[in-house]
Design a protein around this motif. Structure first.
Motif, PDB file in Angstrom:
ATOM      1  N   GLN A 250       0.834  -1.219   0.000  1.00 21.85           N
ATOM      2  CA  GLN A 250       0.000   0.000   0.000  1.00 21.85           C
ATOM      3  C   GLN A 250       0.860   1.258   0.000  1.00 21.85           C
ATOM      4  OE1 GLN A 250      -2.755  -0.131   3.269  1.00 21.85           O
ATOM      5  NE2 GLN A 250      -3.967  -1.789   2.408  1.00 21.85           N
ATOM      6  N   GLU A 251       1.890   1.272   0.839  1.00 21.30           N
ATOM      7  CA  GLU A 251       2.752   2.457   0.933  1.00 21.30           C
ATOM      8  C   GLU A 251       3.573   2.662  -0.346  1.00 21.30           C
ATOM      9  OE1 GLU A 251       2.764   4.849   3.209  1.00 21.30           O
ATOM     10  OE2 GLU A 251       1.119   3.758   4.158  1.00 21.30           O
ATOM     11  N   SER A 252       4.053   1.563  -0.924  1.00 24.44           N
ATOM     12  CA  SER A 252       4.821   1.661  -2.181  1.00 24.44           C
ATOM     13  C   SER A 252       3.955   2.251  -3.277  1.00 24.44           C
ATOM     14  CB  SER A 252       5.325   0.273  -2.611  1.00 24.44           C
ATOM     15  OG  SER A 252       6.145  -0.288  -1.626  1.00 24.44           O
ATOM     16  N   GLU A 253       2.691   1.836  -3.290  1.00 22.40           N
ATOM     17  CA  GLU A 253       1.733   2.353  -4.277  1.00 22.40           C
ATOM     18  C   GLU A 253       1.579   3.864  -4.148  1.00 22.40           C
ATOM     19  OE1 GLU A 253      -1.315   1.794  -7.284  1.00 22.40           O
ATOM     20  OE2 GLU A 253       0.140   0.361  -6.496  1.00 22.40           O
ATOM     21  N   LYS A 254       1.573   4.350  -2.903  1.00 19.25           N
ATOM     22  CA  LYS A 254       1.416   5.796  -2.662  1.00 19.25           C
ATOM     23  C   LYS A 254       2.676   6.579  -3.047  1.00 19.25           C
ATOM     24  CE  LYS A 254      -1.636   5.100   1.338  1.00 19.25           C
ATOM     25  NZ  LYS A 254      -1.675   5.193   2.808  1.00 19.25           N
ATOM     26  N   LEU A 255       3.840   5.941  -2.890  1.00 18.64           N
ATOM     27  CA  LEU A 255       5.097   6.664  -3.091  1.00 18.64           C
ATOM     28  C   LEU A 255       5.480   6.843  -4.556  1.00 18.64           C
ATOM     29  CD1 LEU A 255       7.245   5.049  -0.244  1.00 18.64           C
ATOM     30  CD2 LEU A 255       6.517   7.438  -0.359  1.00 18.64           C
ATOM     31  N   ILE A 256       4.952   5.996  -5.446  1.00 17.41           N
ATOM     32  CA  ILE A 256       5.383   6.080  -6.849  1.00 17.41           C
ATOM     33  C   ILE A 256       4.596   7.148  -7.605  1.00 17.41           C
ATOM     34  CG2 ILE A 256       6.123   3.676  -6.911  1.00 17.41           C
ATOM     35  CD1 ILE A 256       3.594   3.048  -8.536  1.00 17.41           C
ATOM     36  N   ASP A 257       5.197   7.618  -8.681  1.00 15.20           N
ATOM     37  CA  ASP A 257       4.555   8.612  -9.547  1.00 15.20           C
ATOM     38  C   ASP A 257       3.813   7.847 -10.648  1.00 15.20           C
ATOM     39  OD1 ASP A 257       3.854  10.527 -11.399  1.00 15.20           O
ATOM     40  OD2 ASP A 257       5.755  11.617 -11.284  1.00 15.20           O
ATOM     41  N   HIS A 258       2.491   7.759 -10.522  1.00 11.77           N
ATOM     42  CA  HIS A 258       1.695   6.951 -11.446  1.00 11.77           C
ATOM     43  C   HIS A 258       1.723   7.513 -12.866  1.00 11.77           C
ATOM     44  CE1 HIS A 258      -0.165   4.172  -8.520  1.00 11.77           C
ATOM     45  NE2 HIS A 258       0.089   5.157  -7.675  1.00 11.77           N
ATOM     46  N   GLU A 259       1.738   8.813 -12.980  1.00 11.99           N
ATOM     47  CA  GLU A 259       1.751   9.435 -14.309  1.00 11.99           C
ATOM     48  C   GLU A 259       3.055   9.122 -15.031  1.00 11.99           C
ATOM     49  OE1 GLU A 259       0.089  11.172 -17.414  1.00 11.99           O
ATOM     50  OE2 GLU A 259      -0.961  10.990 -15.501  1.00 11.99           O
ATOM     51  N   ALA A 260       4.176   9.211 -14.301  1.00 18.72           N
ATOM     52  CA  ALA A 260       5.486   8.898 -14.893  1.00 18.72           C
ATOM     53  C   ALA A 260       5.562   7.424 -15.278  1.00 18.72           C
ATOM     54  CB  ALA A 260       6.604   9.244 -13.903  1.00 18.72           C
ATOM     55  N   ALA A 261       4.933   6.563 -14.453  1.00 17.24           N
ATOM     56  CA  ALA A 261       4.927   5.120 -14.742  1.00 17.24           C
ATOM     57  C   ALA A 261       4.207   4.833 -16.054  1.00 17.24           C
ATOM     58  CB  ALA A 261       4.260   4.354 -13.599  1.00 17.24           C
ATOM     59  N   VAL A 262       3.082   5.495 -16.264  1.00 16.56           N
ATOM     60  CA  VAL A 262       2.303   5.292 -17.493  1.00 16.56           C
ATOM     61  C   VAL A 262       3.102   5.760 -18.707  1.00 16.56           C
ATOM     62  CG1 VAL A 262       0.255   6.062 -18.772  1.00 16.56           C
ATOM     63  CG2 VAL A 262       0.037   5.357 -16.380  1.00 16.56           C
ATOM     64  N   GLN A 263       3.751   6.924 -18.589  1.00 20.05           N
ATOM     65  CA  GLN A 263       4.533   7.455 -19.710  1.00 20.05           C
ATOM     66  C   GLN A 263       5.697   6.531 -20.058  1.00 20.05           C
ATOM     67  OE1 GLN A 263       3.609   9.980 -21.660  1.00 20.05           O
ATOM     68  NE2 GLN A 263       1.798  10.010 -20.355  1.00 20.05           N
ATOM     69  N   GLU A 264       6.379   6.031 -19.026  1.00 16.08           N
ATOM     70  CA  GLU A 264       7.505   5.116 -19.267  1.00 16.08           C
ATOM     71  C   GLU A 264       7.016   3.809 -19.889  1.00 16.08           C
ATOM     72  OE1 GLU A 264      11.033   2.776 -16.867  1.00 16.08           O
ATOM     73  OE2 GLU A 264      10.184   4.585 -15.945  1.00 16.08           O
ATOM     74  N   ALA A 265       5.858   3.333 -19.430  1.00 18.26           N
ATOM     75  CA  ALA A 265       5.295   2.086 -19.956  1.00 18.26           C
ATOM     76  C   ALA A 265       4.964   2.222 -21.441  1.00 18.26           C
ATOM     77  CB  ALA A 265       4.053   1.695 -19.168  1.00 18.26           C
ATOM     78  N   ILE A 266       4.348   3.347 -21.813  1.00 17.86           N
ATOM     79  CA  ILE A 266       4.000   3.569 -23.221  1.00 17.86           C
ATOM     80  C   ILE A 266       5.271   3.647 -24.073  1.00 17.86           C
ATOM     81  CG2 ILE A 266       3.023   5.269 -24.830  1.00 17.86           C
ATOM     82  CD1 ILE A 266       0.818   5.797 -22.768  1.00 17.86           C
ATOM     83  N   GLU A 267       6.302   4.287 -23.515  1.00 17.48           N
ATOM     84  CA  GLU A 267       7.599   4.379 -24.217  1.00 17.48           C
ATOM     85  C   GLU A 267       8.185   2.987 -24.442  1.00 17.48           C
ATOM     86  OE1 GLU A 267      10.512   6.957 -25.901  1.00 17.48           O
ATOM     87  OE2 GLU A 267       8.553   7.411 -25.054  1.00 17.48           O
ATOM     88  N   ARG A 268       8.053   2.126 -23.436  1.00 15.82           N
ATOM     89  CA  ARG A 268       8.574   0.758 -23.569  1.00 15.82           C
ATOM     90  C   ARG A 268       7.803  -0.030 -24.619  1.00 15.82           C
ATOM     91  NH1 ARG A 268      10.354  -2.002 -17.853  1.00 15.82           N
ATOM     92  NH2 ARG A 268      11.435  -0.201 -17.008  1.00 15.82           N
ATOM     93  N   VAL A 269       6.485   0.139 -24.611  1.00 22.89           N
ATOM     94  CA  VAL A 269       5.669  -0.565 -25.610  1.00 22.89           C
ATOM     95  C   VAL A 269       6.080  -0.115 -27.006  1.00 22.89           C
ATOM     96  CG1 VAL A 269       3.331  -0.861 -26.527  1.00 22.89           C
ATOM     97  CG2 VAL A 269       3.707  -0.972 -24.067  1.00 22.89           C
TER      98      VAL A 269
END
Length: 471
Positions: A250-269
């Motif tokens: 739960q805490e790890s989920e709060k600490l990450i930047d979800h928007e940055a994660a999505v952008q990086e994921a799309i870049e990887r795809v």
């Protein structure tokens, strides 16, 4: 443009890694190794020409069970790339009820987002663990509300510690320190505590229909899920070692930047995505049936091919995370092509799979190597399972050779299902032993030799009663 970091493996090193799990098929391994290295080369090339370099998609042709899927899966794992395996026969032409081909890109993007989020959570896990330790201490020893400064600092000038004169805050802090030490030493792992967890039950919805409707269904599901988020929390009583894992997540989920994660994921795809399209021969029209009333089925198959074409050529797909371009995604097609031929695919689609690799049927020698060499060999899997019960099993070389011989014979006489034949043969061979452990055989060393193989399997082979082997 951000160049995604990946392990810098040469084609030869990639083949060496694949050799640890897959026996034979050198030509296929070479092709996928070059394809993977070319992606790294493209990312390092001159930005002026980078976008013009398109991947060379691969078409693997060969009977079932020879390693087509395994090669692609291991390749993706090696590259740390978003990878999805889909069956071409599951898709339908636009306008029919069923999954449209764009759903493979949506699924790949979802998978990439989850992959990146997991990596980010792993990076902040240490920080999350410190926060969780304080939370667990708060549950075990609730902190005292701060009082006036004069009370809390009254004993600070005295030498030593006097419990009678100490404030509640000092006593509380000392107790917390003792419990912190116990937590670190693992003395409280089985103690139950009550924690609040977010309810994970969200309404499930899947919409099949014309193009775009499936995506609408996914968005509705997200909306309904978001409405319930944050509002509904449930209390659970868990041992500390389990509660810690839940709280860290739960805490790890709060600490990450979800928007940055999505952008990086799309870049990887965009740059590293791999789509493995299995059973692509099932959407090819059989050339021998042309003009013989193949009719509607062939129309449907060709419709799926026409829908696949723009995805493989390079197009944009709307996903709930944003627009994804498929121009540089690597597509690996795979099929047995027993009934149809690669030339039965529509010409445009054929042209999008320029590299053709034919995988060979497995021989008796291949079966022997499959049973002995790979890290995940079936014999090693059974040894590990029985060792968990205290029974150590060894396979003699003669026994393994005999198993390989029987597998080759059965594949030749019944139907060639490749290495999957070994699963059924070994399960028949070890059925008696697996049933006897641990009731009749509690522990000890057992050697599976040639005579044991003959005893267990000769009856089936000699009588040609091979139906037991058909999966």
């Amino acid at each position: 443009m951000k160049v995604i970091q990946q392990e810098n493996l040469t084609p030869r090193q990639i083949v060496e890694e694949l050799d640890k799990y897959i026996i034979g098929q050198k030509e296929a391994k070479r092709s996928v190794a070059i394809a993977l290295r070319n992606r790294w080369r493209r990312l390092k090339s001159d930005p002026d020409i980078r976008d013009e370099i398109i991947p060379n998609n691969i078409l693997m042709i060969g009977p079932t069970g020879v390693g087509k899927t395994e090669i692609a899966r291991r390749l993706a794992k090696l590259a740390g790339a978003p990878f999805i395996k889909v069956e071409a026969s599951k898709f339908t032409e636009v306008g029919y009820v069923g999954r449209d081909v764009e759903s493979m890109i949506r699924d790949l993007t979802d998978l990439a987002v989850n992959m990146v989020k997991e990596e980010m959570q792993e990076r902040v896990k240490e920080k999350a663990a410190k926060i969780v330790e304080e939370k667990i201490l708060d549950i075990l020893i609730p902190p005292v509300r701060s009082k006036s400064k004069s009370t809390s600092s009254s004993g600070q000038n005295e030498v030593g510690f006097n419990a009678d004169k100490a404030s509640d805050a000092e006593l509380n802090e000392r107790t917390r320190e003792r419990f912190r030490e116990k937590l670190k030493n693992g003395e409280l792992e089985d103690r139950n505590i009550e924690i609040q967890v977010s309810s994970s039950r969200t309404p499930m919805m899947q919409v099949f229909g014309p193009q775009g409707m499936e995506e609408m269904g996914m968005n509705l599901q997200d909306m309904l899920g978001n409405l319930s988020k944050g509002g509904k929390k449930t209390k659970r009583s868990l041992p500390i070692h389990e509660a810690r894992e839940v709280l860290i997540e739960q805490e790890s989920e709060k600490l990450i930047d979800h928007e940055a994660a999505v952008q990086e994921a799309i870049e990887r795809v965009h740059n590293q995505g791999i789509v493995f399209i299995d059973e692509i021969d099932k959407v090819a029209s059989d050339s021998s049936s042309n003009g013989k009333g193949g009719g509607s089925a062939d129309v449907s198959r060709q419709g799926v091919q026409r829908d696949l074409l723009p995805i493989v050529e390079g197009s944009t797909v709307n996903t709930k995370h944003g627009i994804v371009k498929t121009d540089h995604i690597l597509f690996i097609g795979s099929g047995a092509f027993h009934v149809s031929k690669p030339s039965d695919l529509i010409p445009e689609l054929q042209g999008r799979f320029p590299i053709r690799v034919e995988l060979n049927s497995l021989t008796e020698e291949d079966f022997f190597n499959i049973l002995t060499q790979p890290k995940n060999a079936l014999t090693k899997q059974y040894q590990a399972m029985l060792e968990s019960e205290g029974v150590k099993v060894e396979f003699s070389e003669g026994a393994v050779k005999e198993i390989a011989k029987i597998a080759a014979e059965v594949n030749q006489e019944v139907e060639n299902i490749g290495a999957r034949r070994l699963h059924t043969i070994l399960s028949s061979l070890l059925e008696e032993l697996l049933f006897a452990v641990p009731d009749d055989i509690g522990s000890g060393d057992i050697t599976i030799d040639e005579s044991y193989v003959h005893k267990q399997l000769d009856g089936l082979v000699k009588n040609k009663d091979l139906s037991h082997y058909i999966l």
